[in-house]
Design a protein around this motif. Structure first.
Motif, PDB file in Angstrom:
ATOM      1  N   ARG A  51      -5.163   6.573  -2.599  1.00  8.66           N
ATOM      2  CA  ARG A  51      -3.863   5.049  -2.183  1.00  8.66           C
ATOM      3  C   ARG A  51      -3.606   3.899  -3.804  1.00  8.66           C
ATOM      4  O   ARG A  51      -4.554   4.022  -4.541  1.00  8.66           O
ATOM      5  N   ARG A  52      -2.685   3.510  -3.167  1.00  3.86           N
ATOM      6  CA  ARG A  52      -2.066   2.508  -4.656  1.00  3.86           C
ATOM      7  C   ARG A  52      -1.855   1.555  -4.023  1.00  3.86           C
ATOM      8  O   ARG A  52      -0.998   1.165  -3.112  1.00  3.86           O
ATOM      9  N   TYR A  53      -2.556   0.064  -4.339  1.00  3.43           N
ATOM     10  CA  TYR A  53      -2.279  -1.200  -3.735  1.00  3.43           C
ATOM     11  C   TYR A  53      -1.177  -1.803  -4.892  1.00  3.43           C
ATOM     12  O   TYR A  53      -2.461  -1.338  -6.160  1.00  3.43           O
ATOM     13  N   LEU A 107       0.892  -0.947  -0.294  1.00  4.50           N
ATOM     14  CA  LEU A 107       0.289   0.442  -0.007  1.00  4.50           C
ATOM     15  C   LEU A 107       0.944   1.349   0.209  1.00  4.50           C
ATOM     16  O   LEU A 107       2.059   1.418   1.452  1.00  4.50           O
ATOM     17  N   THR A 108       0.445   2.485  -0.723  1.00  2.82           N
ATOM     18  CA  THR A 108       1.228   3.433  -0.818  1.00  2.82           C
ATOM     19  C   THR A 108      -0.024   4.758  -0.804  1.00  2.82           C
ATOM     20  O   THR A 108      -0.528   4.215  -2.084  1.00  2.82           O
ATOM     21  N   GLN A 109      -0.156   5.982  -0.034  1.00  2.67           N
ATOM     22  CA  GLN A 109      -0.859   6.711   0.074  1.00  2.67           C
ATOM     23  C   GLN A 109       0.115   8.106  -0.555  1.00  2.67           C
ATOM     24  O   GLN A 109       0.887   7.779   0.778  1.00  2.67           O
ATOM     25  N   SER A 110      -1.319   9.054  -0.355  1.00  2.11           N
ATOM     26  CA  SER A 110      -0.907  10.454  -0.262  1.00  2.11           C
ATOM     27  C   SER A 110      -1.584  11.354  -0.003  1.00  2.11           C
ATOM     28  O   SER A 110      -2.826  10.539  -0.112  1.00  2.11           O
ATOM     29  N   GLN A 111      -2.143  12.462   0.400  1.00  4.38           N
ATOM     30  CA  GLN A 111      -2.689  13.046   0.584  1.00  4.38           C
ATOM     31  C   GLN A 111      -2.943  15.196   0.175  1.00  4.38           C
ATOM     32  O   GLN A 111      -1.500  14.920   0.427  1.00  4.38           O
ATOM     33  N   THR A 169     -12.409   4.053  -8.337  1.00  5.27           N
ATOM     34  CA  THR A 169     -11.127   3.002  -8.360  1.00  5.27           C
ATOM     35  C   THR A 169     -10.446   2.336  -9.745  1.00  5.27           C
ATOM     36  O   THR A 169     -11.608   2.198 -10.794  1.00  5.27           O
ATOM     37  N   LEU A 204      -7.810  11.277  -0.754  1.00  2.10           N
ATOM     38  CA  LEU A 204      -6.669  10.736  -0.519  1.00  2.10           C
ATOM     39  C   LEU A 204      -6.172   9.327  -1.658  1.00  2.10           C
ATOM     40  O   LEU A 204      -7.701   9.251  -2.148  1.00  2.10           O
TER      41      LEU A 204
END
Length: 81
Positions: free
Chosen positions: A14-16, A3-7, A76, A12
């Protein structure tokens, strides 16, 4: 799964990463019909109608999108490996 996330602002992102695909998910915070998404190669162009104007963002994808959906204000995008 990785998981990578940024805001950015109030959104928000997220990259899974799964064994067979990547999933990019973003909470866009608006009604589903206020979001339009076009994909060109490894880029998703997201346009959000806020009622009093539009905002646009480009998302870099890990490959061409196989599916794009907006459900309950969550965008998504799936990309096969």
């Amino acid at each position: 799964m990785r998981l990578t996330q940024s805001q950015e602002g109030e959104s928000l992102l997220r990259r899974y990463e799964y064994d067979d695909r990547h999933v990019v998910a973003a909470d866009v915070g608006v009604d589903d019909d206020a979001v339009s998404v076009d994909t060109v190669g490894d880029t998703a162009i997201v346009v959000i109608d806020h009622g009093d104007g539009e905002s646009e963002a480009e998302l870099d994808l890990p490959g061409p999108a196989t599916t794009v959906a907006v459900t309950n204000g969550v965008l998504t995008i799936e990309v096969e490996k």
